[in-house]
Write a protein that holds these residues in place. Structure first.
Motif: not given
Length: 307
Positions: A6-13, A152-156, A160-163, A185-188
């Motif tokens: 089970a993965p950890a929760v991703p961050t903006s970093a 996967v979430v961080a990749g998606q 958001g970064l591009e927008i 992902g976009v939220r981050l």
């Protein structure tokens, strides 16, 4: 090679790191600024991504940033499988993709062309996912979840970064929700922006999870269910969205179909039903703000011309 835990929760970093990893392989998709009935609108054309869907971003980041593997197994309604199979081919990894029997013909044809092993299992994504996970555990291969994976979430989230960089004037980013990976992902990736997460009325995994305080099983019945047909919100997306909530909206199948048609008639954008969900919410007046950016997330539908 054992399956991932089970993965950890991703961050903006993590999203910023993902952007660096996938940059050599994924397209930076364009935005277009337009208006309809006097209302300003920006569209993020992620349907122009390689494989015709945003899912390649998460697949690439997971394979590049995760535990090294020479074989990966996944389950998909179509688009995630295309992302994983294509990322695996780029990186020299063998891929096996489980899909439900109901996978749309257009997505099945595209999957077959990747060279990955394709296995049909069950009528719903959840059944295919169970079979894929069992196979990965049996074979000792890496299992890559379609949305309940931090990488996967961080990749998606790179969308958001591009927008943020390419459409700074937009006051909201609008995305469709299935298992929650794109919304989380976009939220981050778009810190400080309003994010609007839209679900079909027949696929309400996020609404149900937020109401219950944890992910719960929900019915799946929508014209967009081949892409948004997760019966339960992912645990990783739930933790991200619970910590930093988004605005939510629902749209009917009739509204989705109308929006899909209008995307073609007005902009010549051939979107699959799931990709029309944000536009449907905007047309219905359910998107707050004066100038949103709608993510057109995929184009893998059948577009054969009639005689």
């Amino acid at each position: 090679m054992s399956t991932t835990t089970a993965p950890a929760v991703p961050t903006s970093a993590d999203v910023r790191a993902a952007a660096e990893r996938i940059a050599p392989y994924a397209r930076r998709t364009p935005v277009i600024r337009t208006e309809l009935d006097g209302r300003p609108l920006t569209l993020k054309l992620e349907h122009l991504q390689r494989t015709g869907s945003f899912k390649l971003r998460g697949a690439l980041n997971a394979l590049l940033g995760g535990e090294p593997a020479d074989r990966v197994i996944t389950a998909s309604g179509g688009n995630h499988g295309l992302g994983v199979a294509t990322a695996a081919r780029i990186l020299g990894v063998r891929a096996t993709v489980y899909v439900p029997e109901t996978v749309p013909a257009a997505k099945a044809e595209l999957l077959a062309a990747t060279g990955a092993q394709i296995i049909r299992a069950g009528e719903r994504y959840a059944v295919a996912a169970e079979a894929a996970l069992a196979r990965a555990e049996s074979d000792g291969a890496r299992y890559l979840h379609a949305y309940d994976d931090a990488l996967v979430v961080a990749g998606q989230g790179t969308i958001g970064l591009e927008i943020d960089a390419d459409a700074p004037e937009c006051d909201a980013i609008v995305v469709a929700v299935g298992g929650g990976g794109l919304a989380a992902g976009v939220r981050l990736g778009a810190e400080g922006r309003r994010v609007v997460a839209v679900e079909p009325e027949g696929c309400q995994s996020m609404h149900a999870a937020m109401a219950a305080g944890h992910p719960v099983q929900t019915p799946v019945d929508s014209v967009a269910s081949s892409a948004l047909g997760a019966s339960i919100l992912g645990r990783v997306p739930f933790e991200v969205l619970r910590a930093d909530p988004v605005t939510t909206a629902l749209v009917s199948d009739a509204e989705i179909i109308s929006a899909q048609t209008l995307l073609w008639e007005e902009f010549r954008i051939a979107a699959e039903p799931a990709a029309a969900v944000p536009f449907a919410a905007w047309l219905a007046g359910r998107v707050p703000g004066d100038h949103p950016c709608l993510v057109v997330c995929g184009a893998n539908a059948s577009w054969r011309l009639a005689d």
